[in-house]
Design a protein around this motif. Structure first.
Motif, mmCIF file in Angstrom:
data_model
loop_
_atom_site.group_PDB
_atom_site.id
_atom_site.type_symbol
_atom_site.label_atom_id
_atom_site.label_comp_id
_atom_site.label_asym_id
_atom_site.label_seq_id
_atom_site.Cartn_x
_atom_site.Cartn_y
_atom_site.Cartn_z
ATOM 1 N N MET A 1 -96.609 5.103 -1.747
ATOM 2 C CA MET A 1 -95.868 5.745 -2.841
ATOM 3 C C MET A 1 -96.680 6.916 -3.415
ATOM 4 S SD MET A 1 -92.995 4.157 -3.098
ATOM 5 C CE MET A 1 -92.396 4.615 -4.715
ATOM 6 N N ILE A 2 -96.014 7.708 -4.293
ATOM 7 C CA ILE A 2 -96.688 8.812 -4.964
ATOM 8 C C ILE A 2 -97.696 8.242 -5.950
ATOM 9 C CG2 ILE A 2 -96.301 10.774 -6.507
ATOM 10 C CD1 ILE A 2 -93.515 11.014 -5.297
ATOM 11 N N ASN A 3 -98.838 8.939 -6.101
ATOM 12 C CA ASN A 3 -99.830 8.501 -7.072
ATOM 13 C C ASN A 3 -99.186 8.402 -8.458
ATOM 14 O OD1 ASN A 3 -101.802 8.468 -5.097
ATOM 15 N ND2 ASN A 3 -102.397 10.605 -5.486
ATOM 16 N N GLU A 4 -99.841 7.656 -9.335
ATOM 17 C CA GLU A 4 -99.285 7.406 -10.662
ATOM 18 C C GLU A 4 -98.886 8.724 -11.336
ATOM 19 O OE1 GLU A 4 -98.578 4.606 -12.214
ATOM 20 O OE2 GLU A 4 -99.099 3.502 -10.385
ATOM 21 N N VAL A 5 -97.620 8.864 -11.667
ATOM 22 C CA VAL A 5 -97.120 10.058 -12.345
ATOM 23 C C VAL A 5 -96.232 9.623 -13.497
ATOM 24 C CG1 VAL A 5 -97.192 11.537 -10.308
ATOM 25 C CG2 VAL A 5 -95.142 10.193 -10.764
ATOM 26 N N GLU A 6 -96.075 10.527 -14.447
ATOM 27 C CA GLU A 6 -95.171 10.259 -15.556
ATOM 28 C C GLU A 6 -93.789 10.730 -15.136
ATOM 29 O OE1 GLU A 6 -94.575 11.460 -20.276
ATOM 30 O OE2 GLU A 6 -96.490 11.802 -19.258
ATOM 31 N N LEU A 7 -92.877 9.789 -14.934
ATOM 32 C CA LEU A 7 -91.557 10.122 -14.413
ATOM 33 C C LEU A 7 -90.681 10.730 -15.501
ATOM 34 C CD1 LEU A 7 -90.718 6.944 -12.296
ATOM 35 C CD2 LEU A 7 -91.370 9.200 -11.447
ATOM 36 N N PRO A 8 -89.922 11.775 -15.131
ATOM 37 C CA PRO A 8 -88.931 12.298 -16.079
ATOM 38 C C PRO A 8 -87.891 11.218 -16.395
ATOM 39 C CG PRO A 8 -89.315 13.846 -14.266
ATOM 40 C CD PRO A 8 -89.984 12.556 -13.887
ATOM 41 N N THR A 9 -87.203 11.383 -17.473
ATOM 42 C CA THR A 9 -86.206 10.401 -17.912
ATOM 43 C C THR A 9 -85.139 10.186 -16.835
ATOM 44 O OG1 THR A 9 -86.518 11.107 -20.200
ATOM 45 C CG2 THR A 9 -84.523 9.851 -19.702
ATOM 46 N N GLY A 10 -84.922 8.927 -16.498
ATOM 47 C CA GLY A 10 -83.872 8.570 -15.552
ATOM 48 C C GLY A 10 -84.267 8.678 -14.091
ATOM 49 N N TRP A 11 -85.508 9.088 -13.805
ATOM 50 C CA TRP A 11 -85.962 9.241 -12.421
ATOM 51 C C TRP A 11 -86.568 7.936 -11.904
ATOM 52 C CZ3 TRP A 11 -87.771 14.391 -10.099
ATOM 53 C CH2 TRP A 11 -87.010 15.455 -10.600
ATOM 54 N N ALA A 12 -86.734 7.868 -10.580
ATOM 55 C CA ALA A 12 -87.346 6.686 -9.964
ATOM 56 C C ALA A 12 -88.203 7.115 -8.765
ATOM 57 C CB ALA A 12 -86.273 5.702 -9.502
ATOM 58 N N GLN A 13 -89.272 6.383 -8.537
ATOM 59 C CA GLN A 13 -90.080 6.583 -7.331
ATOM 60 C C GLN A 13 -89.415 5.842 -6.182
ATOM 61 O OE1 GLN A 13 -94.112 5.358 -7.971
ATOM 62 N NE2 GLN A 13 -94.663 7.230 -9.037
ATOM 63 N N VAL A 14 -89.259 6.532 -5.057
ATOM 64 C CA VAL A 14 -88.606 5.919 -3.900
ATOM 65 C C VAL A 14 -89.345 6.319 -2.632
ATOM 66 C CG1 VAL A 14 -86.315 5.927 -4.969
ATOM 67 C CG2 VAL A 14 -87.038 7.897 -3.601
ATOM 68 N N GLU A 15 -88.965 5.677 -1.534
ATOM 69 C CA GLU A 15 -89.381 6.104 -0.208
ATOM 70 C C GLU A 15 -88.148 6.639 0.514
ATOM 71 O OE1 GLU A 15 -91.166 2.630 1.493
ATOM 72 O OE2 GLU A 15 -93.035 2.870 0.348
ATOM 73 N N LEU A 16 -88.375 7.485 1.504
ATOM 74 C CA LEU A 16 -87.251 8.115 2.195
ATOM 75 C C LEU A 16 -86.254 7.080 2.699
ATOM 76 C CD1 LEU A 16 -85.996 10.741 3.260
ATOM 77 C CD2 LEU A 16 -87.392 10.495 5.320
ATOM 78 N N ASN A 17 -86.760 5.952 3.170
ATOM 79 C CA ASN A 17 -85.913 4.894 3.714
ATOM 80 C C ASN A 17 -84.987 4.276 2.660
ATOM 81 O OD1 ASN A 17 -85.215 3.288 6.020
ATOM 82 N ND2 ASN A 17 -86.257 1.567 5.020
ATOM 83 N N ASP A 18 -85.312 4.502 1.368
ATOM 84 C CA ASP A 18 -84.486 3.945 0.284
ATOM 85 C C ASP A 18 -83.212 4.748 0.052
ATOM 86 O OD1 ASP A 18 -86.386 1.953 -0.272
ATOM 87 O OD2 ASP A 18 -87.493 3.289 -1.621
ATOM 88 N N ILE A 19 -83.207 6.008 0.493
ATOM 89 C CA ILE A 19 -82.093 6.878 0.113
ATOM 90 C C ILE A 19 -81.318 7.436 1.309
ATOM 91 C CG2 ILE A 19 -83.118 7.515 -2.089
ATOM 92 C CD1 ILE A 19 -84.024 10.141 -0.841
ATOM 93 N N CYS A 20 -81.744 7.070 2.527
ATOM 94 C CA CYS A 20 -80.985 7.530 3.697
ATOM 95 C C CYS A 20 -81.253 6.612 4.883
ATOM 96 C CB CYS A 20 -81.338 8.976 4.059
ATOM 97 S SG CYS A 20 -83.027 9.210 4.638
ATOM 98 N N HIS A 21 -80.319 6.622 5.817
ATOM 99 C CA HIS A 21 -80.519 5.909 7.083
ATOM 100 C C HIS A 21 -81.276 6.834 8.031
ATOM 101 C CE1 HIS A 21 -79.872 3.546 10.673
ATOM 102 N NE2 HIS A 21 -79.364 4.619 11.263
ATOM 103 N N ILE A 22 -82.320 6.306 8.668
ATOM 104 C CA ILE A 22 -83.169 7.104 9.556
ATOM 105 C C ILE A 22 -82.941 6.662 10.993
ATOM 106 C CG2 ILE A 22 -85.537 7.743 10.143
ATOM 107 C CD1 ILE A 22 -86.284 7.227 7.219
ATOM 108 N N GLU A 23 -82.539 7.599 11.838
ATOM 109 C CA GLU A 23 -82.312 7.339 13.261
ATOM 110 C C GLU A 23 -83.391 8.064 14.053
ATOM 111 O OE1 GLU A 23 -80.755 5.220 15.860
ATOM 112 O OE2 GLU A 23 -79.069 5.598 14.499
ATOM 113 N N MET A 24 -84.368 7.316 14.561
ATOM 114 C CA MET A 24 -85.435 7.917 15.358
ATOM 115 C C MET A 24 -84.897 8.259 16.745
ATOM 116 S SD MET A 24 -87.962 7.911 13.214
ATOM 117 C CE MET A 24 -89.416 8.269 14.214
#
Length: 538
Positions: A1-24
């Motif tokens: 994950m990204i190093n500790e950051v102060e997230l803007p309001t309503g944002w979330a830390q994610v990984e690419l696999n969390d937001i799209c299907h990956i076809e290798m």
């Protein structure tokens, strides 16, 4: 994950696999490739990418991994991080992955996030010959996800700003192209004798005799070459005598190569040569040298006694002394030592860059690598800067394009082909004058070009800065009424779980159906055998 950051309001830390299907991607067998548009177009890597959508060069009927219209295609091998849009269905080779955004995730937001994630990819590649990003590395790409409405606002703002920056880059690129056209126009005039026409007109009056004719110049060049060879042979014979007198201690002096016979310029038919003044002549480049010389093939080191110049150090006709490798091998240093005035020719490179040249303008100690050729021109025949300018001209490039041998992503022009290049010979005095004029005129143009390139670099960096601000939540304002990203992720999670459960149930139903069919088939077979036994004749 990204190093500790102060997230803007309503944002979330994610990984690419969390937001799209990956076809290798997975490379199909080459035996199924075709140029008949059968099957699907193949996208194997960056070489199949266009500016926005793929420019596939072949189709395949052996397709295992496919993209859909609207997917993002990302290069994950050799050229890492290049992006294209899938405008239709493509077969994905091993150098590419397809990304399909989940519902309520803006595909263009993922696109710009991936550009911003290039430092992560560069830091996490594997392989040496062909760097690549693994499936796990790609899936774990750390990203920040804002609410859906803010995703759209960010994309809109990025594209507005990028449009303005790109317009500036386009204008500067056009100016740079015009400067290159000006440069080539100057070189064309120079090597057709037009730049020094007035000087030739005044020569006889000033010197009391005309310039040598083309035939006389040729005889002078041939004599100079032969005299140099004879002197080399005489020096070698003396060196051998000294070596024998010292009981043959050390290596025997190397005998000079015999003068190579050159192809007649009359046989040149690859390109049309322009007409030259009466005191000039077209002849083979090899007439100015006893032999050209390849560089060292020994592997270089990160540190050492002297630098080993490579093709990347050849920039704009001169040597760029950054990004150097080294050697401490004294035999190599003695054999391949460069001197001021040496002209290097790049014999192996991409089709666009093969044949580029650079001149050594300093006394800095260095040797040269095997992909380079030293011309070893004779100073009594040709001025080194004149040679370097000519090899950077359009007519030299045109000839090189005809004689180069093309391989996979690279081309080659060997030493013999270099020796057979056409070359416009004129008197040394005129060569020096031509170089002085070119240095003055091209030097001014090159300064403008450097300023343009510096400004373009700043604009490219500005785009990077825009992306950094965008993904820190500083490019557009947050709206407290936007549903937070956590709700999007919860919805995605629920949908993925429901889909997985449905797929599992479908798989179980299929297995149950197959099992019932198998039992039914077995009962039918058993009954059939029983009926056969009953009807057997007595």
């Amino acid at each position: 994950m990204i190093n500790e950051v102060e997230l803007p309001t309503g944002w979330a830390q994610v990984e690419l696999n969390d937001i799209c299907h990956i076809e290798m991607g997975q490379s199909p067998s080459s035996q199924f490739y075709n140029n008949n548009n059968e099957g699907y177009p193949l996208v194997g890597g960056a070489s199949d990418f266009g500016s926005q959508t793929p420019e596939s060069k072949k189709h395949t009927t052996d397709y295992k991994k496919l993209s859909s219209e609207g997917d993002i295609l990302i290069c994950i091998r050799a050229t890492i991080g290049d992006l294209n849009w899938s405008d239709k269905t493509y077969c994905l080779g091993r150098g590419v992955a397809g990304l399909k955004a989940f519902q309520n995730i803006v595909p263009k937001y993922i696109w710009y996030s991936l550009i911003n994630a290039m430092p992560y990819f560069n830091a996490n590649t594997t392989g040496t010959t062909f760097p690549q990003v693994s499936s796990i590395t790609l899936k774990k790409t750390p990203l920040l996800l804002p609410p859906l409405n803010e995703q759209n606002r960010i994309v809109d703002k990025i594209e507005t700003l990028f449009s303005e920056v790109d317009a500036g880059i386009a204008n500067l690129t056009l100016a740079k192209r015009q400067l290159e056209q000006y440069r080539q126009s100057l070189l064309k005039h120079a090597f057709e004798g037009k730049l020094t026409a007035k000087w030739r007109e005044d020569y006889a009056e000033k010197h009391g005799k005309p310039l040598p004719s083309a035939d006389e110049l040729l005889k002078q060049i041939q004599a100079a070459r032969q005299n140099y060879y004879d002197q080399q042979m005489a020096d070698w014979e003396q060196a051998v005598e000294a070596w024998e007198e010292e009981d043959k201690e050390g290596k025997k002096p190397r005998k000079p190569n015999a003068l190579k016979k050159l192809e007649s310029i009359a046989d040149l038919n690859e390109i049309n040569l322009p007409k030259l003044p009466s005191s000039w002549l077209w002849e083979r480049l090899g007439l100015m040298t006893l032999s050209v010389e390849y560089g060292t093939s020994t592997k270089s080191e990160k540190q050492g006694l002297v630098p080993v110049l490579r093709m990347g150090n050849m920039q704009n006709g001169i040597i760029d002394w950054d990004d150097l490798v080294f050697t401490s091998d004294t035999d190599e240093i003695e054999k391949y030592a460069l001197k001021k005035g040496d002209v290097l020719f790049n014999r192996t490179n991409s089709p666009e860059l093969v044949g580029k040249t650079s001149i050594i303008l300093s006394d800095t100690k260095a040797i040269f690598a095997g992909y380079l050729i030293r011309v070893n021109q004779l100073d009594s025949i040709v001025y080194s800067k004149y040679l370097n300018y000519f090899l950077g001209s359009h007519i030299a490039k045109q000839y090189g394009n005809f004689v180069k041998t093309d391989g996979v992503n690279q081309s080659n022009i060997n030493g013999q082909k270099l020796m057979n290049y056409p070359f416009p010979y004129c008197s040394l005095d005129e060569q020096v004058l031509i170089v002085a004029e070119l240095d003055k005129k091209i030097g001014t143009a090159d300064k403008f070009k450097e300023e343009i390139e510096s400004t373009i670099k700043k604009l490219v960096n500005l785009k990077t800065s825009i992306l950094h601000k965008a993904f820190q939540g500083k490019l557009v304002p947050q709206d407290p009424n936007d549903p937070p990203a956590s709700e999007l992720l919860a919805q995605i999670k629920a949908e993925r779980e429901a889909k997985a459960l449905a797929e599992k149930q479908a798989k179980q139903d299929k297995a149950t159906s197959k099992s019932k069919e198998k039992i039914k088939s077995a009962k039918t077979s058993k009954k059939s055998k029983k009926d056969e036994q009953i009807t057997l004749p007595l």
